[in-house]
Design a protein around this motif. Structure first.
Motif, PDB file in Angstrom:
ATOM      1  N   ARG A  95      31.986  47.260  41.308  1.00  0.00           N
ATOM      2  CA  ARG A  95      32.559  47.255  42.659  1.00  0.00           C
ATOM      3  C   ARG A  95      32.677  48.649  43.245  1.00  0.00           C
ATOM      4  O   ARG A  95      32.575  48.825  44.451  1.00  0.00           O
ATOM      5  CB  ARG A  95      33.955  46.621  42.645  1.00  0.00           C
ATOM      6  N   SER A  96      32.931  49.654  42.410  1.00  0.00           N
ATOM      7  CA  SER A  96      33.143  50.997  42.949  1.00  0.00           C
ATOM      8  C   SER A  96      31.872  51.843  42.915  1.00  0.00           C
ATOM      9  O   SER A  96      31.862  52.972  43.402  1.00  0.00           O
ATOM     10  CB  SER A  96      34.265  51.706  42.176  1.00  0.00           C
ATOM     11  N   LEU A  97      30.795  51.300  42.343  1.00  0.00           N
ATOM     12  CA  LEU A  97      29.544  52.062  42.253  1.00  0.00           C
ATOM     13  C   LEU A  97      29.049  52.434  43.659  1.00  0.00           C
ATOM     14  O   LEU A  97      29.041  51.590  44.557  1.00  0.00           O
ATOM     15  CB  LEU A  97      28.481  51.221  41.544  1.00  0.00           C
ATOM     16  N   GLY A  98      28.620  53.664  43.816  1.00  0.00           N
ATOM     17  CA  GLY A  98      28.198  54.135  45.142  1.00  0.00           C
ATOM     18  C   GLY A  98      26.783  53.719  45.509  1.00  0.00           C
ATOM     19  O   GLY A  98      26.157  54.360  46.356  1.00  0.00           O
ATOM     20  N   LYS A  99      26.262  52.707  44.863  1.00  0.00           N
ATOM     21  CA  LYS A  99      24.904  52.216  45.121  1.00  0.00           C
ATOM     22  C   LYS A  99      24.937  50.686  45.073  1.00  0.00           C
ATOM     23  O   LYS A  99      25.765  50.120  44.368  1.00  0.00           O
ATOM     24  CB  LYS A  99      23.941  52.723  44.027  1.00  0.00           C
ATOM     25  N   PRO A 100      24.009  50.034  45.788  1.00  0.00           N
ATOM     26  CA  PRO A 100      23.991  48.569  45.703  1.00  0.00           C
ATOM     27  C   PRO A 100      23.668  48.106  44.283  1.00  0.00           C
ATOM     28  O   PRO A 100      22.766  48.644  43.639  1.00  0.00           O
ATOM     29  CB  PRO A 100      22.857  48.174  46.659  1.00  0.00           C
ATOM     30  N   VAL A 101      24.408  47.094  43.843  1.00  0.00           N
ATOM     31  CA  VAL A 101      24.142  46.473  42.544  1.00  0.00           C
ATOM     32  C   VAL A 101      23.654  45.053  42.811  1.00  0.00           C
ATOM     33  O   VAL A 101      24.321  44.283  43.503  1.00  0.00           O
ATOM     34  CB  VAL A 101      25.407  46.438  41.667  1.00  0.00           C
ATOM     35  N   ILE A 102      22.486  44.735  42.271  1.00  0.00           N
ATOM     36  CA  ILE A 102      21.932  43.382  42.397  1.00  0.00           C
ATOM     37  C   ILE A 102      22.162  42.633  41.099  1.00  0.00           C
ATOM     38  O   ILE A 102      21.775  43.109  40.031  1.00  0.00           O
ATOM     39  CB  ILE A 102      20.410  43.433  42.689  1.00  0.00           C
ATOM     40  N   SER A 103      22.819  41.486  41.183  1.00  0.00           N
ATOM     41  CA  SER A 103      22.852  40.581  40.031  1.00  0.00           C
ATOM     42  C   SER A 103      21.600  39.714  40.133  1.00  0.00           C
ATOM     43  O   SER A 103      21.502  38.883  41.042  1.00  0.00           O
ATOM     44  CB  SER A 103      24.100  39.694  40.047  1.00  0.00           C
ATOM     45  N   ALA A 104      20.657  39.935  39.245  1.00  0.00           N
ATOM     46  CA  ALA A 104      19.400  39.174  39.247  1.00  0.00           C
ATOM     47  C   ALA A 104      19.524  38.091  38.179  1.00  0.00           C
ATOM     48  O   ALA A 104      19.264  38.324  36.995  1.00  0.00           O
ATOM     49  CB  ALA A 104      18.213  40.088  38.978  1.00  0.00           C
ATOM     50  N   VAL A 105      19.939  36.919  38.621  1.00  0.00           N
ATOM     51  CA  VAL A 105      20.348  35.850  37.706  1.00  0.00           C
ATOM     52  C   VAL A 105      19.120  35.025  37.331  1.00  0.00           C
ATOM     53  O   VAL A 105      18.686  34.151  38.083  1.00  0.00           O
ATOM     54  CB  VAL A 105      21.464  34.999  38.350  1.00  0.00           C
ATOM     55  N   ASN A 106      18.571  35.344  36.170  1.00  0.00           N
ATOM     56  CA  ASN A 106      17.295  34.762  35.739  1.00  0.00           C
ATOM     57  C   ASN A 106      17.469  33.419  35.038  1.00  0.00           C
ATOM     58  O   ASN A 106      16.494  32.696  34.850  1.00  0.00           O
ATOM     59  CB  ASN A 106      16.593  35.729  34.780  1.00  0.00           C
ATOM     60  N   GLY A 107      18.701  33.103  34.620  1.00  0.00           N
ATOM     61  CA  GLY A 107      18.921  31.863  33.876  1.00  0.00           C
ATOM     62  C   GLY A 107      20.398  31.520  33.919  1.00  0.00           C
ATOM     63  O   GLY A 107      21.100  31.938  34.854  1.00  0.00           O
ATOM     64  N   VAL A 108      20.888  30.855  32.893  1.00  0.00           N
ATOM     65  CA  VAL A 108      22.276  30.396  32.946  1.00  0.00           C
ATOM     66  C   VAL A 108      23.262  31.585  32.912  1.00  0.00           C
ATOM     67  O   VAL A 108      23.081  32.552  32.172  1.00  0.00           O
ATOM     68  CB  VAL A 108      22.569  29.377  31.814  1.00  0.00           C
ATOM     69  N   ALA A 109      24.279  31.476  33.772  1.00  0.00           N
ATOM     70  CA  ALA A 109      25.370  32.462  33.827  1.00  0.00           C
ATOM     71  C   ALA A 109      26.650  31.690  33.562  1.00  0.00           C
ATOM     72  O   ALA A 109      27.044  30.855  34.383  1.00  0.00           O
ATOM     73  CB  ALA A 109      25.408  33.133  35.197  1.00  0.00           C
ATOM     74  N   ALA A 110      27.285  31.929  32.428  1.00  0.00           N
ATOM     75  CA  ALA A 110      28.443  31.120  32.037  1.00  0.00           C
ATOM     76  C   ALA A 110      29.631  32.005  31.701  1.00  0.00           C
ATOM     77  O   ALA A 110      29.465  33.101  31.159  1.00  0.00           O
ATOM     78  CB  ALA A 110      28.092  30.242  30.835  1.00  0.00           C
ATOM     79  N   GLY A 111      30.832  31.528  32.015  1.00  0.00           N
ATOM     80  CA  GLY A 111      32.044  32.277  31.688  1.00  0.00           C
ATOM     81  C   GLY A 111      32.031  33.647  32.351  1.00  0.00           C
ATOM     82  O   GLY A 111      31.748  33.764  33.551  1.00  0.00           O
ATOM     83  N   ALA A 112      32.307  34.682  31.559  1.00  0.00           N
ATOM     84  CA  ALA A 112      32.287  36.030  32.124  1.00  0.00           C
ATOM     85  C   ALA A 112      30.899  36.381  32.650  1.00  0.00           C
ATOM     86  O   ALA A 112      30.769  37.262  33.511  1.00  0.00           O
ATOM     87  CB  ALA A 112      32.740  37.045  31.075  1.00  0.00           C
ATOM     88  N   GLY A 113      29.885  35.702  32.156  1.00  0.00           N
ATOM     89  CA  GLY A 113      28.530  35.883  32.697  1.00  0.00           C
ATOM     90  C   GLY A 113      28.442  35.372  34.129  1.00  0.00           C
ATOM     91  O   GLY A 113      27.713  35.930  34.956  1.00  0.00           O
ATOM     92  N   ALA A 114      29.207  34.321  34.449  1.00  0.00           N
ATOM     93  CA  ALA A 114      29.274  33.834  35.830  1.00  0.00           C
ATOM     94  C   ALA A 114      29.970  34.875  36.699  1.00  0.00           C
ATOM     95  O   ALA A 114      29.551  35.138  37.830  1.00  0.00           O
ATOM     96  CB  ALA A 114      30.018  32.500  35.876  1.00  0.00           C
ATOM     97  N   SER A 115      31.021  35.469  36.160  1.00  0.00           N
ATOM     98  CA  SER A 115      31.725  36.521  36.909  1.00  0.00           C
ATOM     99  C   SER A 115      30.777  37.679  37.201  1.00  0.00           C
ATOM    100  O   SER A 115      30.772  38.225  38.309  1.00  0.00           O
ATOM    101  CB  SER A 115      32.927  37.039  36.108  1.00  0.00           C
ATOM    102  N   LEU A 116      29.982  38.038  36.200  1.00  0.00           N
ATOM    103  CA  LEU A 116      29.016  39.138  36.366  1.00  0.00           C
ATOM    104  C   LEU A 116      27.971  38.771  37.433  1.00  0.00           C
ATOM    105  O   LEU A 116      27.559  39.615  38.233  1.00  0.00           O
ATOM    106  CB  LEU A 116      28.345  39.406  35.012  1.00  0.00           C
TER     107      LEU A 116
END
Ligand code: T3D
Length: 263
Positions: A95-116
């Motif tokens: 959230r505080s990174l001074g650059k855009p961060v892309i979450s490139a969700v290639n497959g299942v995102a579960a639990g804290a992985g969903a948060s990520l």
């Protein structure tokens, strides 16, 4: 190469730093080494002037299956200590990174992985990707920012339903619900993500940094506070060479060139 490079791999191409969670036989479930290495890699990307956009993705068929459940027993930290030591610094760093961060969700995102998956500034999904707020399956509370991100996207009630029933959200619904910005075919996902990221990398980096700062601030501010923050940040944007270049390019009827050597 130290231990930490094994669980996160890093590549850089055309200003795009791609960080790949690399425990594919566990669907990139997160152990402490992975979480600390990812946070460290993000901080290094932030400090590296040659990096303009950061992509987080997963190796193999999963994005991230959340906490590695094989890594919990015998741990010498409480849950609270563990979250404060690993997941929370990771989400704060994104959230505080001074650059855009892309979450490139290639497959299942579960639990804290969903948060990520939700924590990125831009969320790009492969067609076969899915998200599960899986925590209640093991009688835990959603963490790593899910309780903050999800209701802001889908509202309190839908968020509660997804969390209580641990229902799988597939990519067509994710797009409809606003959990992602784009869905790309599985076959071309990596190339499509890179092309998207390069488009973002060509945008004015300082202006995007300040835009992110303003939006993050406004998520928890009043309108008056947001107006004041915009006025302050606009000064920083307006004083930067990017602004002059944008205006000059407009007047000269040519595309602006926001990438300069050494910036
Ligand atoms: O501080 C704290 O500890 C609290 C923090 C909590 C944060 C959390 O994230 S809590 C939630 C933890 N995550 C889970 O409960 C998810 C568990 N996994 C699943 O429910 C399923 O694996 C999925 C729905 C994600 C995917 O299902 P499927 O059928 O596509 O794959 P699979 O066959 O279940 O998994 C493939 C392999 O990955 C399998 O190993 P195997 O049998 O081939 O040797 C499976 O055990 C492994 N795996 C998947 N998720 C995890 C995992 N191993 C360890 N931990 C995992 N989370």
């Amino acid at each position: 190469m130290g231990m930490s490079e094994a669980v996160i791999t890093e590549t850089t191409q055309a200003g795009v730093r791609t960080l790949t969670l690399n425990r594919p036989d566990r669907l990139n479930a997160a152990n402490d080494a992975l979480l600390l290495a990812l946070t460290d890699a993000l901080r290094r990307a932030d400090a590296d002037d040659s990096v303009r956009v950061v992509v987080i993705t997963g190796a193999g068929r999963g994005f991230c299956a959340g906490q590695d459940l094989g890594d919990v027993s015998g741990r010498d930290m409480t849950f609270t200590e563990h979250l404060n030591h690993t997941y929370n610094p990771l989400i704060r760093t994104i959230r505080s990174l001074g650059k855009p961060v892309i979450s490139a969700v290639n497959g299942v995102a579960a639990g804290a992985g969903a948060s990520l998956a939700l924590a990125g500034d831009i969320r790009l999904w492969a067609q076969s990707a899915s998200l599960i707020e899986v925590f209640s399956n093991i009688a835990l509370v959603p963490d790593s920012g899910s309780t903050w991100f999800l209701p802001r996207l889908v509202g309190y009630h839908r968020a509660f339903e997804l969390m209580a029933l641990a229902e799988r959200v597939r990519s067509d619904d994710a797009l409809r619900l606003g959990l992602c910005e784009q869905v790309f075919p599985d076959e071309t996902f990596a190339q499509d993500v890179q092309a998207y990221a390069e488009r973002l990398a060509a945008r004015p980096a300082n202006a995007l940094k300040l835009t992110k700062q303003a939006l993050v601030f406004a998520q928890t501010s009043t309108l008056d506070e947001a107006l004041e923050q915009e006025a302050a940040l606009q000064q920083l944007a307006g004083d930067h060479w990017e602004h002059e270049e944008g205006v000059t390019a407009f007047k000269e009827k040519r595309p602006a060139q926001f990438i300069r050597d050494g910036e």
